[in-house]
Design an enzyme around this catalytic site. Structure first.
Site, PDB file in Angstrom:
ATOM      1  N   GLU A 287      -0.526   7.463  -2.932  1.00  0.00           N
ATOM      2  CA  GLU A 287       0.597   7.179  -2.027  1.00  0.00           C
ATOM      3  C   GLU A 287       1.773   6.562  -2.798  1.00  0.00           C
ATOM      4  O   GLU A 287       2.933   6.878  -2.528  1.00  0.00           O
ATOM      5  CB  GLU A 287       0.133   6.268  -0.891  1.00  0.00           C
ATOM      6  CG  GLU A 287       1.082   6.294   0.298  1.00  0.00           C
ATOM      7  CD  GLU A 287       0.430   5.837   1.600  1.00  0.00           C
ATOM      8  OE1 GLU A 287      -0.811   5.920   1.721  1.00  0.00           O
ATOM      9  OE2 GLU A 287       1.160   5.383   2.483  1.00  0.00           O
ATOM     10  N   GLU A 290       3.428   9.336  -4.491  1.00  0.00           N
ATOM     11  CA  GLU A 290       4.197  10.129  -3.537  1.00  0.00           C
ATOM     12  C   GLU A 290       5.488   9.403  -3.157  1.00  0.00           C
ATOM     13  O   GLU A 290       6.563   9.987  -3.068  1.00  0.00           O
ATOM     14  CB  GLU A 290       3.331  10.348  -2.285  1.00  0.00           C
ATOM     15  CG  GLU A 290       3.925  11.303  -1.268  1.00  0.00           C
ATOM     16  CD  GLU A 290       3.037  11.444  -0.032  1.00  0.00           C
ATOM     17  OE1 GLU A 290       2.104  10.621   0.151  1.00  0.00           O
ATOM     18  OE2 GLU A 290       3.282  12.367   0.749  1.00  0.00           O
ATOM     19  N   CYS A 307      -2.872   5.942   6.842  1.00  0.00           N
ATOM     20  CA  CYS A 307      -4.278   5.512   6.859  1.00  0.00           C
ATOM     21  C   CYS A 307      -4.797   5.287   8.255  1.00  0.00           C
ATOM     22  O   CYS A 307      -5.999   5.274   8.477  1.00  0.00           O
ATOM     23  CB  CYS A 307      -4.507   4.225   6.090  1.00  0.00           C
ATOM     24  SG  CYS A 307      -3.263   3.845   4.931  1.00  0.00           S
ATOM     25  N   SER A 327       2.897  10.353   5.030  1.00  0.00           N
ATOM     26  CA  SER A 327       2.339  10.591   3.710  1.00  0.00           C
ATOM     27  C   SER A 327       1.268  11.663   3.824  1.00  0.00           C
ATOM     28  O   SER A 327       0.504  11.687   4.786  1.00  0.00           O
ATOM     29  CB  SER A 327       1.712   9.293   3.191  1.00  0.00           C
ATOM     30  OG  SER A 327       0.795   9.586   2.167  1.00  0.00           O
ATOM     31  N   LYS A 367     -11.486   6.261  13.949  1.00  0.00           N
ATOM     32  CA  LYS A 367     -12.049   6.940  12.774  1.00  0.00           C
ATOM     33  C   LYS A 367     -13.094   7.975  13.172  1.00  0.00           C
ATOM     34  O   LYS A 367     -13.321   8.950  12.490  1.00  0.00           O
ATOM     35  CB  LYS A 367     -12.697   5.918  11.827  1.00  0.00           C
ATOM     36  CG  LYS A 367     -11.703   5.066  11.073  1.00  0.00           C
ATOM     37  CD  LYS A 367     -11.032   5.802   9.928  1.00  0.00           C
ATOM     38  CE  LYS A 367      -9.940   4.927   9.326  1.00  0.00           C
ATOM     39  NZ  LYS A 367      -9.043   5.682   8.448  1.00  0.00           N
ATOM     40  N   GLU A 370     -11.049  10.837  13.795  1.00  0.00           N
ATOM     41  CA  GLU A 370     -10.498  11.348  12.539  1.00  0.00           C
ATOM     42  C   GLU A 370     -11.525  12.218  11.812  1.00  0.00           C
ATOM     43  O   GLU A 370     -11.218  13.289  11.302  1.00  0.00           O
ATOM     44  CB  GLU A 370     -10.072  10.183  11.628  1.00  0.00           C
ATOM     45  CG  GLU A 370      -9.424  10.665  10.327  1.00  0.00           C
ATOM     46  CD  GLU A 370      -9.330   9.583   9.251  1.00  0.00           C
ATOM     47  OE1 GLU A 370      -8.453   8.713   9.359  1.00  0.00           O
ATOM     48  OE2 GLU A 370     -10.155   9.614   8.309  1.00  0.00           O
ATOM     49  N   GLU A 375      -8.724  19.519  10.070  1.00  0.00           N
ATOM     50  CA  GLU A 375      -8.101  19.466   8.752  1.00  0.00           C
ATOM     51  C   GLU A 375      -9.019  18.798   7.725  1.00  0.00           C
ATOM     52  O   GLU A 375      -8.796  18.915   6.518  1.00  0.00           O
ATOM     53  CB  GLU A 375      -6.781  18.682   8.821  1.00  0.00           C
ATOM     54  CG  GLU A 375      -5.686  19.338   9.653  1.00  0.00           C
ATOM     55  CD  GLU A 375      -5.809  19.046  11.142  1.00  0.00           C
ATOM     56  OE1 GLU A 375      -6.817  18.424  11.556  1.00  0.00           O
ATOM     57  OE2 GLU A 375      -4.909  19.442  11.898  1.00  0.00           O
ATOM     58  N   CYS A 515      -6.432  -3.478  10.882  1.00  0.00           N
ATOM     59  CA  CYS A 515      -7.835  -3.097  11.071  1.00  0.00           C
ATOM     60  C   CYS A 515      -8.763  -4.279  11.309  1.00  0.00           C
ATOM     61  O   CYS A 515      -9.820  -4.129  11.920  1.00  0.00           O
ATOM     62  CB  CYS A 515      -8.341  -2.323   9.870  1.00  0.00           C
ATOM     63  SG  CYS A 515      -7.214  -1.035   9.354  1.00  0.00           S
TER      64      CYS A 515
END
Lengths: 593, 618
Positions: A287, A290, A307, A327, A367, A370, A375, A515
């Site tokens: 990151e 990037e 994230c 990102s 999560k 996720e 993907e 988190c």
């Protein structure tokens, strides 16, 4: 100090300053009144009437009112435990219980349920004189959401979930419908929770006093994997889990128990235990690279961190026109799994791509969703097999009969367990940005950042949900904004859309405080102090670790040398980066099983 | 003052002349009640027949004026011709021609259309001589029924906006608040909070944006005083709001009206538009630098939205649920700004107080309750309708003088006052001067002024059940005591009227009533148990009769009826047996018949069929 203001609680003189309500003063004075609907971070609501107190004003007038909604006033006399207040509470409890599915033994909240607790404390034994909620009138349980289960038969209509959704995420996925005794909490138009724009953050569940909203419990699936002789199961543990799980076993919030978790997982039967902190370092490498690239090209700025899966979901369903800001890095969970799948068979004997099962332990309900993203599926296999929340792991440890505190501390399995301080602070709001800056500085200047503590980005309380920090990277001014809750994020998006945004990087965590206060963490009903102590635990570990910058982590360096080549390389892109799609119309198809 | 105010006196003279030029005014009620009885057609017919008539009064023409509600809705359609000193009641379309031909043209009154006094059986000509009106003091409702509500000119002719003019001329908002405080006016919506104090609290937060909100969410079953004001004299309300706005420093206001009041909404809209166009509202009112804009917010008809914080939530577009107080709206109300909320009747009292003075107002009423109060008188009385009496008038005067006594010569049993939040008053309260404090002490409340009169044939338990059903349905569902408590109270009452009650139910009822009263969040819940508590207090024996003897003393509760045939009176005609839908009646021709109680469904069809009155229901 201005003049001292006091009031009397149960005969005791108590000083007060800026407490938002009488309830907080009562608690400060060492008394407690029960409550279902009061949550310090949410709007005061006054619906459950459990916190009623008798208040006598200096003019002799006496009233009964909910202490959570009353401002403290000087010289009033408050009684918390009178015949009248007890009778109101008792009647409220009886009425709620009569209209409740009282099958406590099979309820996921059993032992944590506040209704159960107060019913026991107030000695409620018989509610048969009231109208009962009969089994044949039970409403259907809604299990379709990938992260959460909604059981309307356990709902006491305290409205905490409704407020959490609206006030944290600005999203109002849940709302009230109907009137009188027919009132219900439900997703829009009575649809399943999976068919509305839920981002799976689980904050509704985190403030729910009963079993009406619970985490989708996948403990049994985990046991099935562990006991399956044909597969090898490995675990990865997210940063925030280590400073919270101890609360389930009598440790203080913030106490770092990563080594006990490692030991417990081995004891349970996991073959190898890795650390998501390691891949948090990896995320930073990618990151930061990037970010530096986007800044130098002046492209797709501000960069949004990626994230937080609830945030990613929000972008895909609400702002698909702005996905280029996100990102392309996968989340730390999303990065570690494919790396493990690729390299564990190379490093460890007996493991193959086919028999490897990856279970991640996360503070987060989103999560779970996720992990089921199309993907993040390769050759028909989801890169992460199963996601357990902190709550679920605690249940596993308890059911395995393990004495958590007495475990022999154990290390994670090299080479995917070593981490820097930058990796560990991912768990608190501001941590990702701070970690990224530590590394980006070095990428740009070629020199290590001397003072790695960027205090302006820290803070997890109610007043720190939006933080702006300006940095000077050798003459280049870089502005970073850190927000938690999607309501704050939405404001930033509005700024970008109307052209007033003035920042290069935006870190977003959907849960208030990040988190450490995730939807999957042990229940604290959004207690601010618990949040702060968990965050302190992470920053303490950061300050004590030998490596503070992700790029200093020797195992990360090794991984690049031996396999990934360099941040942003083709190989890195293949494993560590992802794409986002417009899910404005057909939200959920890809996550509903 | 740099600006010059308009000359309102001159304007009044001008419109008065205009009205004089209308000739003989025939006032036809066009309130909702009379409209339902066909008054619009009556008006059309009058216009068709009467406009070109030359009346016997030597005036040169006749003008038909559709007015607001006269209050005596039961006798509608009402036609009042002030210049002929006559009030016609129950006027039908086919009567119009006779009124025009006989009375207007020839001067011969149509006697059959006059009101008949139930006591003396005599015809009554004049409005003020009808017993229904004789004992009333109409100030709030003074113009309802007198003027065309859709004409600003007519309102001006009876003094509209004169009080506002006086306020603007004086230019002293503290004086306005002082005058309202001194008048002793208390909130007419239910709580009875001193209006002046409320204004003072709100005015204390002057400086930024403030709002005036008019609570027109009239929800008590049977109450329609606010609707009558909005329909019959909208400018009085608008003027009161503007004065309130001036006093507290607000330039914007909302009227919250339920969508079930389309006529009120229409007339308010017409009134606001006309007043704005002619400078009595809007920008630079009457030439001053005071601006005041009024919006109408249509409510969806939830009873709880009459609670001020729920009403605010509803205007803001949120679900109509009460919010905890404090903060009070005076500090943090609509859109988080200081807000003054008064109900329609309260605000309609403002202009007369300013115009006639606080002393005039406080000369009426009792020590702590000043002025007049409107009541919606319904139930088992001879005259039902909307009345206005000075505070402190006794129940006896209302029921037996204004109401003309109990219908059909039956015995008075009780009144339910204050709607679902109120309580019942019995014979022992007939001479109690009705004001805020006396009623609270008696376990009832003024509320918005619903007054349901019950006779000996009314089952008091059923009444309690009816109101509990209402509050349960209208509970917003937010707080536990109200949501769950009223549900359980209702279930118990339903059990009792079905004859399935147990003695311990009374104990549970009382227990729940106290918890709901003490524990609820808002006024709706806090007062919901009142009907149960007060009926339990005065008629406990009726509850016990239902539970222990399985008897409904009033003979109302179907489930507990027993129908029997008096063998002495039965001639054996078999009519009843042939009428019975379930074949529960046995017997042979010319012999007394018998009802099989296990089959009887208590429909009462046999009783109506019996030509010898041999079938008894008890």
């Amino acid at each position: 100090m201005s003049d001292k203001k006091t009031l009397i609680i149960n005969g005791k003189e108590v000083e007060f300053t800026d407490e938002p309500n009488l309830l907080e003063v009562i608690r400060k004075a060492g008394f407690n009144v029960p409550t279902f609907c009061y949550r310090p971070d949410l709007t005061q609501y006054g619906a459950c009437r459990m916190c009623v107190v008798e208040v006598e004003y200096p003019n002799g007038r006496t009233v009964i009112n909910s202490s959570c909604t009353m401002p403290p006033e000087a010289n009033i006399k408050v009684k918390t435990n009178t015949e009248r207040t007890r009778r109101i509470r008792k009647t409220v409890l009886e009425l709620l219980l009569a209209n409740h599915d009282r099958e406590c033994t099979t309820c996921d909240k059993s032992g944590k349920c506040e209704l159960q607790r107060y019913a026991e404390e107030y000695g409620i034994k018989d509610v048969s004189k009231y109208v009962q909620l009969h089994k044949d009138r039970f409403k259907e349980i809604d299990p379709w959401n990938p992260s959460l289960v909604r059981d309307p038969n356990k709902c006491i209509l305290c409205g905490a979930c409704v407020r959490a959704c609206a006030e944290f995420q600005g999203h109002a996925v849940l709302g009230f419908a109907n009137r009188g005794s027919k009132t219900v909490v439900q997703p829009m138009a009575g649809k399943p929770l999976a068919s509305v724009d839920c981002v799976f953050c689980g904050q509704c569940q985190a403030v729910c006093p009963t079993g009406a909203l619970t985490i989708k419990n996948e403990v049994n699936d985990a046991w099935k994997l562990i006991t399956d002789k044909d597969v090898k199961v490995v675990a990865q543990i997210a940063p925030s889990v280590r400073v919270a799980i101890g609360e389930e076993f009598g440790l203080e919030p913030g106490e770092n128990s990563i080594k006990l978790i490692n030991a417990a997982l081995k004891e349970i039967g996991f073959d190898l235990v890795f650390d998501t902190n390691f891949s948090a370092d990896l995320t930073i490498m990618e990151e930061a690279h990037e970010f530096v690239e986007r800044v130098s090209k002046g492209e797709n700025l501000p960069l949004f961190t990626s994230c937080c899966p609830a945030w990613v979901r929000y972008m895909e369903t609400q702002h698909p026109d702005m996905l280029h800001h996100l990102s392309s890095c996968k989340s730390p969970q999303g990065m570690l799994s494919p790396v493990l799948r690729e390299l564990v068979p190379q490093y460890f004997e007996g493991f193959t791509k086919e028999n490897l099962k990856i279970v991640s332990i996360m503070p987060c309900t989103a999560k779970k969703a996720e992990a089921k993203r199309e993907e993040l599926r390769k050759d028909g296999v989801f890169e992460t097999d199963l996601v357990l929340t902190t709550q679920e792991l605690a249940k596993m440890i308890k059911s395995a009969g393990i004495d958590f505190k007495a475990l022999e501390p154990a290390e994670g399995d090299s080479p995917f367990a070593l981490y820097s301080g930058a990796g560990t602070i991912f768990g608190a709001s501001g941590g990702v940005a701070e970690a990224a800056v530590r590394t980006a500085y070095e990428f740009v200047t070629g020199e290590p950042l001397s003072d790695v503590d960027i205090k302006g980005m820290r803070g997890v309380d109610k007043n720190s949900r939006c933080k702006d920090v300006e940095l000077d990277i050798k003459g280049t001014k870089v502005k970073v904004r850190v927000v938690s809750t999607l309501k704050e994020a939405e404001k930033c998006i509005k700024e970008i859309k109307n052209g007033t945004a003035d920042f290069h990087m935006l870190e977003v965590m959907a849960c208030p405080g990040g988190c450490i206060n995730g939807g999957g963490q042990p229940l604290s009903f959004n207690d601010s102090k618990v949040k702060e102590r968990r965050a302190e635990g992470l920053y303490k570990e950061d300050s004590e670790l030998p490596y503070r910058r992700s790029n200093d982590n020797p195992d990360i360096k090794k991984l690049y040398q031996e396999y990934l080549e360099a941040p942003g390389s083709h190989k890195a892109h293949e494993l560590l980066h992802t794409v986002y799609r417009d899910k404005f119309k057909n939200s959920y198809k890809d996550v509903v099983k | 003052m740099t600006t010059t105010l308009i000359n309102i006196k001159a304007e009044q003279e001008r419109v008065k002349e205009q009205i004089k030029a209308q000739g003989l005014r025939v006032l036809v009620c066009a309130g909702t009640g009379c409209v339902a009885n066909g008054s619009l057609k009556v008006i059309e017919k009058f216009k068709e027949l009467g406009v070109n008539v030359r009346p016997m009064t030597q005036q040169d023409k006749v003008t038909i004026v559709p007015t607001g509600c006269h209050g005596f809705c039961e006798q509608g359609v009402l036609v009042v011709i002030p210049d002929l000193d006559v009030t016609y009641v129950r006027v039908k379309l086919e009567d119009v021609e006779e009124i025009v031909e006989s009375h207007i043209k020839e001067g011969k009154p149509v006697e059959r259309l006059l009101y008949v006094d139930p006591k003396t059986q005599e015809h009554v000509f004049k409005n003020e001589e009808i017993n229904f009106y004789a004992k009333q003091t109409r100030t709030t409702l003074a113009n309802c029924g007198e003027i065309n509500a859709e004409s600003l000119d007519e309102a001006l002719a009876v003094g509209a906006y004169e009080a506002l003019h006086k306020v603007l001329e004086k230019g002293d908002s503290d004086w306005v608040i002082e005058e309202i405080t001194r008048s002793g006016l208390r909130g007419r919506g239910g709580g009875g909070f001193p209006t002046g104090m409320k204004w003072k609290f709100t005015a204390a937060n002057k400086g930024g944006k403030s709002y005036v909100v008019c609570n027109g969410d009239e929800g008590d079953p049977g109450a329609f005083m606010d609707r009558s004001v909005m329909e019959g004299d909208p400018h009085k309300l608008l003027e009161g709001m503007a004065i309130a706005g001036y006093a507290i420093g607000a330039d914007e206001a909302y009227i919250y009206v339920r969508a079930e009041y389309p006529l009120a909404i229409h007339r308010l809209r017409v009134a606001i538009k006309e007043a704005e166009e002619r400078g009595y509202l809007g920008k630079n009112i009457m030439g001053s630098d005071f601006n005041f804009e009024i919006h109408i917010k249509e409510g969806a008809g939830a009873f709880v939205c009459g609670e001020e914080t729920a009403l605010i939530a509803s205007i803001e577009g949120e679900r109509g649920m009460p919010r905890p107080k404090p903060p009070f709206p005076a500090n943090k109300g609509l859109f988080g700004r200081p807000t003054l909320i008064n109900n329609v009747e309260t605000l309609a009292n403002v202009a007369p107080i300013i115009l006639k003075g606080a002393d005039w107002f406080s000369s009426m009423g009792t020590e702590k309750s000043k002025g007049t109060k409107t009541f919606a008188l319904t139930g088992e009385v001879n005259n039902t309708g909307l009345i206005e009496v000075p505070m402190g008038t006794t129940l006896r005067e209302i029921v037996f003088d204004i109401g003309g006594g109990i219908r059909g010569g039956k015995k008075f049993k009780a009144v339910q006052i204050g709607g679902p939040s109120g309580g019942c008053l019995t014979e022992e309260h007939l001479d109690l001067p009705m004001d805020y404090d006396n009623l609270i002490a008696a376990g009832a409340m003024v509320g918005s002024g619903g007054l349901v009169v019950m006779n000996e044939d009314t089952c008091i338990v059923e009444v309690a059940r009816f109101f509990m059903n209402f509050t349960q349905n209208e509970s917003c569902g937010k707080c536990v005591p109200c949501r769950e408590g009223t549900k359980n109270m209702l279930k118990i009452l339903e059990r009792i009227v079905k004859g399935k009650g147990e003695m311990k139910d009374i104990e549970t009822l009382e227990e729940l009533a106290t918890a709901v009263k003490d524990g609820s969040l808002c006024g709706l819940g806090k007062t919901a148990p009142n009907p149960v508590l007060s009926t339990l207090k005065y008629f406990k024996d009726e509850y016990i009769a239902h539970i222990k003897d399985k008897k409904c003393p009033a003979g109302v509760c179907e489930a507990m009826k027993t129908i029997t045939i008096d063998a002495e009176l039965c001639k054996g005609c078999t009519k009843c047996a042939r009428t019975c839908p379930v074949g529960a009646i046995e017997g042979t021709v010319k012999n007394p018949h018998h009802i099989d109680q296990s089959k009887c469904i208590k429909c009462g069809a046999c009783a109506s069929a019996c030509p010898f009155k041999a079938i008894k229901q008890s």
